[in-house]
Design a protein around this motif. Sequence first.
Motif, PDB file in Angstrom:
ATOM      1  N   THR A  79     -97.177 -39.965 -95.248  1.00 12.85           N
ATOM      2  CA  THR A  79     -96.550 -39.045 -94.305  1.00 12.85           C
ATOM      3  C   THR A  79     -95.853 -39.827 -93.203  1.00 12.85           C
ATOM      4  O   THR A  79     -96.109 -41.018 -93.010  1.00 12.85           O
ATOM      5  N   LEU A  80     -94.978 -39.152 -92.481  1.00 14.78           N
ATOM      6  CA  LEU A  80     -94.287 -39.771 -91.365  1.00 14.78           C
ATOM      7  C   LEU A  80     -95.142 -39.685 -90.105  1.00 14.78           C
ATOM      8  O   LEU A  80     -95.801 -38.678 -89.853  1.00 14.78           O
ATOM      9  N   ASN A  81     -95.133 -40.750 -89.342  1.00 15.74           N
ATOM     10  CA  ASN A  81     -95.821 -40.779 -88.050  1.00 15.74           C
ATOM     11  C   ASN A  81     -94.766 -41.021 -86.979  1.00 15.74           C
ATOM     12  O   ASN A  81     -94.575 -42.136 -86.504  1.00 15.74           O
ATOM     13  N   GLU A  82     -94.059 -39.957 -86.630  1.00 16.75           N
ATOM     14  CA  GLU A  82     -92.925 -40.081 -85.719  1.00 16.75           C
ATOM     15  C   GLU A  82     -93.384 -40.098 -84.263  1.00 16.75           C
ATOM     16  O   GLU A  82     -94.255 -39.330 -83.867  1.00 16.75           O
ATOM     17  N   ARG A  83     -92.778 -40.978 -83.508  1.00 11.97           N
ATOM     18  CA  ARG A  83     -93.022 -41.053 -82.071  1.00 11.97           C
ATOM     19  C   ARG A  83     -91.834 -41.713 -81.406  1.00 11.97           C
ATOM     20  O   ARG A  83     -90.970 -42.301 -82.064  1.00 11.97           O
ATOM     21  N   GLN A  84     -91.804 -41.629 -80.101  1.00  9.38           N
ATOM     22  CA  GLN A  84     -90.677 -42.207 -79.370  1.00  9.38           C
ATOM     23  C   GLN A  84     -90.842 -43.729 -79.267  1.00  9.38           C
ATOM     24  O   GLN A  84     -91.934 -44.227 -79.024  1.00  9.38           O
ATOM     25  N   TYR A 120     -83.487 -44.974 -77.194  1.00 16.62           N
ATOM     26  CA  TYR A 120     -84.783 -44.335 -77.423  1.00 16.62           C
ATOM     27  C   TYR A 120     -84.648 -43.232 -78.463  1.00 16.62           C
ATOM     28  O   TYR A 120     -83.858 -42.301 -78.282  1.00 16.62           O
ATOM     29  N   ILE A 121     -85.432 -43.338 -79.547  1.00 15.90           N
ATOM     30  CA  ILE A 121     -85.361 -42.357 -80.616  1.00 15.90           C
ATOM     31  C   ILE A 121     -86.763 -41.925 -81.022  1.00 15.90           C
ATOM     32  O   ILE A 121     -87.751 -42.596 -80.695  1.00 15.90           O
ATOM     33  N   VAL A 241     -82.843 -38.306 -80.969  1.00  9.61           N
ATOM     34  CA  VAL A 241     -82.632 -39.223 -79.853  1.00  9.61           C
ATOM     35  C   VAL A 241     -83.168 -38.594 -78.574  1.00  9.61           C
ATOM     36  O   VAL A 241     -83.087 -37.382 -78.375  1.00  9.61           O
ATOM     37  N   ASP A 242     -83.763 -39.415 -77.720  1.00  7.98           N
ATOM     38  CA  ASP A 242     -84.266 -38.951 -76.428  1.00  7.98           C
ATOM     39  C   ASP A 242     -83.214 -39.261 -75.366  1.00  7.98           C
ATOM     40  O   ASP A 242     -83.179 -40.351 -74.809  1.00  7.98           O
ATOM     41  N   ARG A 243     -82.346 -38.306 -75.134  1.00  8.69           N
ATOM     42  CA  ARG A 243     -81.231 -38.539 -74.211  1.00  8.69           C
ATOM     43  C   ARG A 243     -81.685 -38.592 -72.754  1.00  8.69           C
ATOM     44  O   ARG A 243     -80.962 -39.107 -71.906  1.00  8.69           O
ATOM     45  N   LYS A 244     -82.858 -38.080 -72.444  1.00  9.13           N
ATOM     46  CA  LYS A 244     -83.345 -38.095 -71.065  1.00  9.13           C
ATOM     47  C   LYS A 244     -83.631 -39.503 -70.586  1.00  9.13           C
ATOM     48  O   LYS A 244     -83.603 -39.779 -69.395  1.00  9.13           O
ATOM     49  N   ARG A 245     -83.914 -40.416 -71.530  1.00 15.39           N
ATOM     50  CA  ARG A 245     -84.274 -41.786 -71.152  1.00 15.39           C
ATOM     51  C   ARG A 245     -83.128 -42.769 -71.304  1.00 15.39           C
ATOM     52  O   ARG A 245     -83.285 -43.958 -71.044  1.00 15.39           O
ATOM     53  N   SER A 304    -100.338 -41.203 -76.945  1.00 18.67           N
ATOM     54  CA  SER A 304     -99.503 -42.412 -76.979  1.00 18.67           C
ATOM     55  C   SER A 304    -100.356 -43.664 -76.840  1.00 18.67           C
ATOM     56  O   SER A 304    -100.097 -44.693 -77.476  1.00 18.67           O
ATOM     57  N   LEU A 305    -101.395 -43.597 -75.997  1.00 19.30           N
ATOM     58  CA  LEU A 305    -102.319 -44.725 -75.852  1.00 19.30           C
ATOM     59  C   LEU A 305    -103.074 -44.956 -77.159  1.00 19.30           C
ATOM     60  O   LEU A 305    -103.226 -46.101 -77.607  1.00 19.30           O
ATOM     61  N   ALA A 306    -103.547 -43.866 -77.771  1.00 22.17           N
ATOM     62  CA  ALA A 306    -104.280 -43.972 -79.028  1.00 22.17           C
ATOM     63  C   ALA A 306    -103.426 -44.613 -80.108  1.00 22.17           C
ATOM     64  O   ALA A 306    -103.889 -45.482 -80.853  1.00 22.17           O
TER      65      ALA A 306
END
Length: 331
Positions: A79-84, A120-121, A241-245, A304-306
């Motif tokens: 499976t995909l494990n998507e994160r920023q 950032y994606i 894409v995370d355009r805020k960052r 995110s820490l985990a």
Amino acid sequence: KKIAEMANQAKSNFFSFMSHELRTPLNSILGFTQLLVADSSLQEEQRKNLKIVHRSGEQLLTLINDILAISRLEAGLMTLNERQFDLHRLLGFIKDILEVKAQAKNLQLILEWSSNLPQYIYADEVKLRHILLHLVSNAIKLTETGIITLRAIQTLVLDENSENITLHFEVENTGSEIKNEFISRLLFNPFQSTLNANFNDFIDLNWSICHEFIRVMGGELIAHSGVGNGSIFSFDINVKVDRKRENTDPELTSKKYQGQENLCTQSLAVMPGAWIKELYYAAAQCSDRQLQSLIEKIPSEHSSLAQALKDLVENFQFDVILELTNPYVYK
């Protein structure tokens, strides 16, 4: 047919289970040799022998991970494990880690990306890193003289405010060329090579794994001849894409630990002191099971820490965990 499918499923489940069990003793071998090499009291000959043990363990780990990945793919468990994450940083990491390998063969490794490539994606960073590392590493193997180029290009965006985009990656080398008659048969079968003889020495399970990883991410791995001699391996994937960052001050997002987004000693402050000490002692014993058990206790709001700690464990970076927890244990 049904019986055969059930037998195949049982085989995949068995390999998946056994591969995981084989990793457990190997964790201790790799972890302790890593810690022992840093011991200043060792003689040079002892340190040299430990490095040989560590390299051999890493080679065994690669084979085990390949078998595990193939079995999980066959069992439909991948499976995909998507994160920023920071795409620019990942590309820089690929170049930094393989540039020494290229220079050893007097080759030039070039990194190119389009001016509109987002920093950032949201995507599966671990799988993308595995794919790019293998493709570039393989290009270095196939090239005797010349240049290897890793390119990343944003090819499709619905509008400037859209989060969904398409990224195009390609690795070009000026070494051995894939013959045209084999390009259409490039299936990356893990048990049978379909490439020309010049490539047989470089075919391994990673080809099949990379191909399947790309498929899981919504793309397809394509191989074709480059201009003149050489070859190009390319693929497209859809990401967010995370355009805020995009306008974030880079100093505020500087890398604390290689490959870990914003992970520093202060990141652990959200957890109780007793938990941090347990994490320290588990890392000192190179116990991935204890570490995984402790990571599972991290509240969901700190996912995110985990994930960052999980990545360190999976990559046997116990020394980083020790460095992170050390200030809490020895105040």
